[in-house]
Enzyme design. Structure first.
Site, mmCIF file in Angstrom:
data_model
loop_
_atom_site.group_PDB
_atom_site.id
_atom_site.type_symbol
_atom_site.label_atom_id
_atom_site.label_comp_id
_atom_site.label_asym_id
_atom_site.label_seq_id
_atom_site.Cartn_x
_atom_site.Cartn_y
_atom_site.Cartn_z
ATOM 1 N N HIS A 82 -17.926 61.286 3.619
ATOM 2 C CA HIS A 82 -18.014 61.393 4.758
ATOM 3 C C HIS A 82 -16.798 61.560 5.548
ATOM 4 O O HIS A 82 -15.845 61.013 4.924
ATOM 5 C CB HIS A 82 -18.437 59.863 5.342
ATOM 6 C CG HIS A 82 -18.507 59.706 6.973
ATOM 7 N ND1 HIS A 82 -19.387 60.291 7.518
ATOM 8 C CD2 HIS A 82 -17.349 59.244 7.744
ATOM 9 C CE1 HIS A 82 -19.254 60.281 8.956
ATOM 10 N NE2 HIS A 82 -18.084 59.772 9.181
ATOM 11 N N ASP A 161 -27.802 51.429 15.244
ATOM 12 C CA ASP A 161 -26.493 51.983 15.651
ATOM 13 C C ASP A 161 -26.529 53.057 16.515
ATOM 14 O O ASP A 161 -25.917 53.219 17.842
ATOM 15 C CB ASP A 161 -25.908 52.767 14.540
ATOM 16 C CG ASP A 161 -24.729 53.673 14.665
ATOM 17 O OD1 ASP A 161 -23.810 53.278 15.120
ATOM 18 O OD2 ASP A 161 -24.925 55.036 14.590
ATOM 19 N N ARG A 168 -22.392 52.212 23.969
ATOM 20 C CA ARG A 168 -20.800 52.059 24.109
ATOM 21 C C ARG A 168 -20.282 53.323 25.009
ATOM 22 O O ARG A 168 -19.184 53.141 25.409
ATOM 23 C CB ARG A 168 -20.507 52.138 22.535
ATOM 24 C CG ARG A 168 -20.660 51.017 21.789
ATOM 25 C CD ARG A 168 -20.453 51.088 20.262
ATOM 26 N NE ARG A 168 -19.191 51.510 19.972
ATOM 27 C CZ ARG A 168 -19.042 52.333 18.811
ATOM 28 N NH1 ARG A 168 -19.738 52.637 18.122
ATOM 29 N NH2 ARG A 168 -17.762 52.813 18.705
ATOM 30 N N SER A 183 -20.394 51.252 12.822
ATOM 31 C CA SER A 183 -21.206 52.703 13.058
ATOM 32 C C SER A 183 -21.084 53.603 12.080
ATOM 33 O O SER A 183 -22.348 53.932 11.652
ATOM 34 C CB SER A 183 -20.736 53.079 14.443
ATOM 35 O OG SER A 183 -21.261 54.261 14.739
ATOM 36 N N LYS A 187 -24.628 53.996 8.625
ATOM 37 C CA LYS A 187 -25.385 55.262 8.187
ATOM 38 C C LYS A 187 -25.115 55.583 6.760
ATOM 39 O O LYS A 187 -26.049 55.843 6.186
ATOM 40 C CB LYS A 187 -24.986 56.269 9.256
ATOM 41 C CG LYS A 187 -25.607 56.036 10.689
ATOM 42 C CD LYS A 187 -24.913 57.168 11.731
ATOM 43 C CE LYS A 187 -23.437 56.616 12.085
ATOM 44 N NZ LYS A 187 -23.028 57.178 13.433
HETATM 45 N N1 URA Z 1 -18.674 58.115 14.722
HETATM 46 C C1 URA Z 1 -19.739 57.253 14.905
HETATM 47 O O1 URA Z 1 -20.613 57.691 14.031
HETATM 48 N N2 URA Z 1 -19.470 55.768 15.338
HETATM 49 C C2 URA Z 1 -18.580 55.827 16.189
HETATM 50 O O2 URA Z 1 -18.561 54.943 16.651
HETATM 51 C C3 URA Z 1 -17.375 56.900 16.265
HETATM 52 C C4 URA Z 1 -17.614 57.967 15.455
#
Ligand code: URA
Length: 440
Positions: A82, A161, A168, A183, A187
């Site tokens: 990632h 999320d 957010r 967050s 994933k």
């Molecule tokens: N990328 C994400 O997936 N979540 C965040 O909170 C910030 C960047």
């Protein structure tokens, strides 16, 4: 249990229990807890933080809120990667094939561009016909056959999320280390890999602008991964300059293919080999120097290029663009921007370079905007190179000629030339594992 008590507890700096986190996440997803209470809790978290255990529990709960990809039927240790997002970051298109060519399966879900940063899915979709929406069964079949598939995140990955992130975004609660880390990692956990390599960017084009912030985010994410049974490591890499010479979807695919053919800018090749080697290490292919050698062989032998080509074929794309990247979409209008004075390139405002590429059409201003795959910027020179006034600096590509003037102005502003050469470009700053931070 009452949500108001959970808000009070966090407001006073308490640590939430597993039951409290579950109550919050499940209740919110089911519509039983309103946005205003969750907003209050998020703001309390921004100020009070979360400890490592709470953050890991929150992440697990968000990952469990939707589909969890089951990769058990694919033999071997599956490693995911990632990137926290950058400008010109086409590493997945190079690293995925290298790792797969070394016998480590890569089943990857990627994202789209966000703000000034590009996204792997948009780049792949620059390849005519390439399908990023693939049924789960077919996705797994491609990974079994080819060892490599990159698709878009399915709708039902970590829905908690998705809902929280949207909240957010409009309540001033994005900037919180535990919330960002949970967050991202929710994933990754749901995507099912056994091990995860995080490429945490640092610098003017990154989400995290300082090395300290980037290391803190990396540590938080490594801790979440490890506490959830995934071997996790992070590399802190430089995003003070765009990665490679190309910024924009088709231009980046072209540069990725050139790199897999043994060309491409040297820093891009080097960073990709390092990322691939670290993924191979997580997949227990041996110590890092050996993994680096494996990665280099996969690149130099052309095996990695073959993996990319095969993935394009299996996902419905036109593989002739891999053989001949000049067949990729090209924007009809170009403008060459030249150096205004003599000097070394000592600064590249990378975020601004990313914005220029978006203005030209390579990114989206709104979620529903279409991408111009041929748009973007192609540098003729990189950081540290010496130019004379009038030497080509960059070529702008677009289908919207009216954007060229503004793009040129912003780009000139983003690049600083100076009579003195800058310090050497640093590609890698640190490796973060559960053992700690190792400076590189
Ligand atoms: N990328 C994400 O997936 N979540 C965040 O909170 C910030 C960047």
């Amino acid at each position: 249990m009452r949500m108001v008590d959970i808000i009070h507890k966090k407001r006073e700096g308490g640590a939430l229990s597993e039951q409290e986190i579950r109550f919050w996440i499940e209740g919110y997803l089911q519509g039983e807890i309103p946005d205003y209470q969750v907003s209050a809790l998020l703001m309390a978290i921004v100020w009070r933080g979360m400890d490592a255990q709470e953050t890991a529990l929150l992440t697990r709960q968000m990952a469990a809120s939707g589909e969890q990809v089951d990769l058990r039927f694919i033999p071997g240790i599956k490693v995911d990667k990632h990137s926290t997002g950058g400008v010109g970051d086409k590493t997945t298109l190079i690293v995925g094939p290298i790792v797969a060519a070394c016998g480590v399966p890569v089943a990857k879900m990627s994202g789209r561009g966000l703000g000034h940063t590009g996204g792997t899915l948009d780049k792949l979709e620059a390849i005519p016909g390439f399908q990023t929406t693939v049924e789960p069964e077919r996705f797994l079949q491609i990974v079994r056959e080819n060892g490599l598939s990159v698709i878009g995140q399915t709708h039902n990955i970590a829905p908690a999320d998705k809902k929280l992130y949207a909240l957010r975004d409009v309540t001033g609660t994005v900037e919180s280390l535990p919330l960002i880390a949970s967050s991202i990692m929710s994933k990754k956990l749901a995507a099912g890999a056994d091990a995860i390599l995080l490429d945490v960017k640092t610098g003017s084009g990154a989400f995290m602008k300082t090395l300290e912030e980037s290391c803190a985010l990396a540590q938080e994410m490594v801790s979440i991964g490890e506490q959830n049974g995934r071997r996790t490591a992070a590399l802190i890499t430089n995003m003070d300059v765009p990665l490679g010479y190309a910024v924009g979807n088709a231009l980046e695919v072209r540069e990725a293919v050139e790199t897999l053919k043994g060309g491409g800018p040297q820093p891009l090749q080097e960073i990709c080999l390092q990322l691939a080697a670290n993924m191979l290490c997580l997949a227990e292919k041996g110590p890092l120097p050996h993994c680096l050698q494996l990665a280099r062989q996969a690149l130099e032998s052309g095996q990695a290029l073959k993996k990319l080509r095969e993935m394009v074929v299996l996902q419905g794309g036109d593989a002739s663009v891999i053989d001949d990247p000049s067949r990729l979409p090209a924007a009809p209008y170009t403008r060459q921007v030249c150096a205004a004075n003599d000097g070394f390139i000592v600064r590249m405002d990378t975020e601004q370079c990313g914005l220029v590429s978006c203005i030209l059409g390579a990114g989206r201003a709104r979620k529903e905007d279409a991408i111009d795959y041929g748009a973007g910027i192609l540098f003729s020179a990189g950081y540290g190179q010496r130019l004379q006034a009038g030497d080509p600096l960059v070529t702008l590509y677009t289908s919207r000629p009216e954007t060229l003037q503004e793009a040129e102005r912003l780009l000139q502003e983003a690049i600083t030339l100076s009579p003195q050469p800058p310090a050497a470009e640093k590609l890698l700053y640190a490796r973060v594992t559960k053992e700690g931070i190792e400076s590189l």
